[in-house]
Design an enzyme around this catalytic site. Structure first.
Site, mmCIF file in Angstrom:
data_model
loop_
_atom_site.group_PDB
_atom_site.id
_atom_site.type_symbol
_atom_site.label_atom_id
_atom_site.label_comp_id
_atom_site.label_asym_id
_atom_site.label_seq_id
_atom_site.Cartn_x
_atom_site.Cartn_y
_atom_site.Cartn_z
ATOM 1 N N HIS A 182 -114.507 121.007 -3.061
ATOM 2 C CA HIS A 182 -115.705 120.456 -3.819
ATOM 3 C C HIS A 182 -115.237 119.970 -4.974
ATOM 4 C CE1 HIS A 182 -119.867 120.885 -5.104
ATOM 5 N NE2 HIS A 182 -119.381 121.294 -6.261
ATOM 6 N N GLU A 223 -106.371 107.581 14.031
ATOM 7 C CA GLU A 223 -106.206 108.530 13.364
ATOM 8 C C GLU A 223 -105.160 109.727 14.309
ATOM 9 O OE1 GLU A 223 -110.102 109.962 11.274
ATOM 10 O OE2 GLU A 223 -110.557 109.784 13.195
ATOM 11 N N ASP A 230 -106.276 111.739 8.427
ATOM 12 C CA ASP A 230 -105.889 112.443 10.031
ATOM 13 C C ASP A 230 -104.609 111.762 10.332
ATOM 14 O OD1 ASP A 230 -107.731 114.485 10.535
ATOM 15 O OD2 ASP A 230 -109.455 112.909 10.457
HETATM 16 C C1 PEP Z 1 -109.164 109.636 7.600
HETATM 17 O O1 PEP Z 1 -108.987 110.880 8.457
HETATM 18 O O2 PEP Z 1 -108.541 109.300 6.997
HETATM 19 C C2 PEP Z 1 -110.707 109.525 7.268
HETATM 20 C C3 PEP Z 1 -111.042 108.433 6.680
HETATM 21 O O3 PEP Z 1 -111.663 110.443 7.857
HETATM 22 P P1 PEP Z 1 -111.908 111.626 7.137
HETATM 23 O O4 PEP Z 1 -111.080 111.918 5.875
HETATM 24 O O5 PEP Z 1 -113.525 111.883 6.906
HETATM 25 O O6 PEP Z 1 -111.459 112.659 8.477
HETATM 26 MG MG MG Z 2 -110.402 111.458 9.781
#
Ligand code: PEP
Ligand code: MG
Length: 551
Positions: A183, A410, A434
């Site tokens: 947070h 990802e 990811d």
């Molecule tokens: C990522 O995985 O880079 C992405 C942009 O999605 P999130 O961070 O919401 O998983």
């Molecule tokens: Mg992601």
């Protein structure tokens, strides 16, 4: 000496530190000398006083801060929690001890749920502290009072503290716990606060110590030399000049246009992003519509929100991501299975496909919103692993009236098959958060393996390069929307690897815009080759920075 942590953003701050007062000690586990009924009155009064105080602070703060504080005030009077405290009091415990134990049990339950819920556990610790301080007649631990600017050092910040930070006086923030998705980190990014989180060594700092907080390098420099301080002050001045520079499109020095887009978590940030020069939205995370709900919102309710955001970007590109639930964003009505490795389980498109009605409703709401507004709406699916999944999502989106449909890269599998994936998608957007987690096999939520979560790793860059090359061969746009795009030098490397647009928190746009302007496409490609040739993340970063300084 240098203390390592995780830098949030690219800022630098120089100043003296003030620590947040230490929390109240754990109340002793002894039998109360009072009657349970008397203790019960004390506990009830303390809970309602804390709830009322949070309500008043919320009203004073207004906006998003008010929502956060009111949610916390409601938690303080949660009936299940009050019932637990009462049960403990009836066993003869003191109000202090019963409160402490009941909040701790509630917190452990949230922790057990993992992901987003676990991040809210810190809110409960803060509430527990406030109630116990009230019972003890002590001041709650909170942001220290000061007339002079200072760098705040804390174990972690509760929402109640973060929203009330006086940004004219707080030069920066160092926390000894918390990770890049906590947070505190999210709020620091949103408020453009210079911050380092997870700096375990910061517990040794004492009030009055002078430090350089270097978020770009993820270090806190203690007892800095005069030379180090003046170099840091020069960087601060240069950054302020960049932030004050007129906003414009993302351009390389040879005039190549690399659109700079914003990552948004809801429609509220749209106007600010546009003011900071966002040329559109590269990632609209739609989870906010679902995370606090007990069932999926209706097509009509979703459409209202999508239209609100699309109206802010009339005539511009807006990439909306279909609901990405699971793992760090659990959602009981979509998947309540107890998974041992949720990041490798039913998340993203996998869970949407298993509940196709929810996906169809979301795409229908988006198609309706698109028809009612003038933005250029693109949709994409999260967590796609196969060519077959790509075809499924893209065909479904087209059949429901959406013109432009693509996928997020990802998972390494789709980067490795990017040519085949892109043959059936209109575009791809690389989620480096990811992609790094899955390439390095390191849970992005786990502090103990946080050092692996580095998108400079040449293995990650090679996957980005494979995706970029496939995009170029097929003439399909390749965006990058993970945190990597917000790192000014890495952004240049990503362009050199074939990214055709970059999307980031709005607060990072000025730094990235200025960095891109320093290199031609040919130079970006040379820097990419240097980063790819390194053995690891740190050497890729160092070799690229060394080469960039000679251009
Ligand atoms: C990522 O995985 O880079 C992405 C942009 O999605 P999130 O961070 O919401 O998983
Ligand atoms: Mg992601």
């Amino acid at each position: 000496m240098e203390i390592q942590g995780i830098g949030i953003g690219q800022g630098v701050a120089v100043g003296r530190i003030l620590r947040m007062p230490d929390p109240q000690p754990e109340p002793a586990d002894r039998l109360s000398l009072r009657q349970p009924a008397e203790e019960s009155v004390r506990a009830a009064q303390a809970l309602s006083a804390v709830a009322a105080e949070l309500g008043v602070r919320g009203q004073a703060a207004g906006g998003a801060a008010q929502d956060v504080l009111e949610a916390q005030a409601m938690m303080a009077e949660d009936p299940a929690l009050v019932a637990d405290i009462t049960a403990r009091l009836s066993r003869g415990k003191t109000a202090e001890r019963a409160t402490f134990e009941a909040f701790a049990a509630f917190r452990d339950t949230l922790h057990g749920l993992g992901g987003y819920m676990a991040e809210r556990a810190a809110d409960l610790d803060d509430l527990s502290q406030r109630v116990i301080a009230h019972l003890a007649g002590a001041a709650p631990s909170g942001v220290p009072e000061s007339r002079e600017p200072f760098i705040l050092v804390a174990r972690d910040l509760a929402p109640a503290d973060t929203v009330l930070l006086n940004l004219d006086l707080v030069l920066g923030l160092i926390t000894s716990s918390g990770g890049p998705t906590s947070h505190t980190a999210i709020l620091a990014r949103e408020k453009s606060l210079v911050a380092i989180v997870g700096a375990a060594g910061a517990t040794s700092l004492v009030d009055g110590d002078e430090v350089i907080l270097d978020a770009a390098r993820s270090v806190v420099v203690t007892t800095p030399s005069d030379e180090a301080k003046s170099a840091a002050l020069t960087r601060i001045a240069e950054r302020a000049a960049r932030a004050a520079a007129p906003v414009g499109p993302g351009l390389l020095s040879d005039g190549t246009h690399i659109p700079l887009l914003a990552n948004l978590g809801n429609a509220d940030g749209a106007a600010k992003a546009a003011a900071l020069g966002a040329e559109g939205v590269g990632l609209f995370r739609t989870e906010f519509l679902f995370l606090d709900a007990t069932s999926a919102p209706s097509v009509g309710a979703q459409q209202v929100e999508y239209e609100r955001m699309l109206r802010e970007f009339a005539g511009k590109k807006v990439v909306v991501r279909a609901l990405d639930a699971g793992a760090d964003k659990p959602l009981a009505f979509l998947n309540d299975a107890d998974e041992e490795n949720p990041a490798l389980g039913m998340r993203g498109l996998r869970s949407l496909r298993a509940a196709e009605g929810i996906l169809r409703d979301q795409l229908t709401a988006l198609a309706n919103a698109d028809a009612a507004t003038d933005a250029d709406l693109w949709v994409m699916a999260p967590m796609v692993a196969t060519v077959e999944e790509t075809r499924y999502f893209v065909d479904l989106a087209h059949s429901l009236g959406l013109k432009t449909a693509g996928i997020m890269v990802e998972i390494p599998a789709v980067a490795l098959l990017a040519d085949r994936v892109l043959a059936c998608a209109d575009f791809a957007s690389i989620g480096t958060n990811d992609l790094t987690q899955y390439t390095l096999a390191a849970d992005r939520m786990l502090g103990s393996v946080a050092s692996y979560q580095d998108p400079w790793h040449p293995a990650v860059l090679r996957l980005v390069g494979a995706t970029g090359a496939a995009g170029a061969a097929l003439g399909k746009p390749i965006g990058v929307c993970g945190e990597a795009a917000a790192d000014p030098l890495l952004a240049v490397v990503l362009v050199g690897l074939g990214a055709t647009s970059l999307s980031m928190s709005a607060s990072a746009l000025a730094d990235v815009r200025s960095s891109l302007a320093g290199y031609s496409l040919e130079q970006a490609r040379q820097l990419a080759a240097i980063a790819l040739a390194a053995d690891g993340a740190a050497s890729a970063r160092a070799a690229t920075a060394a080469a960039a300084s000679t251009f």
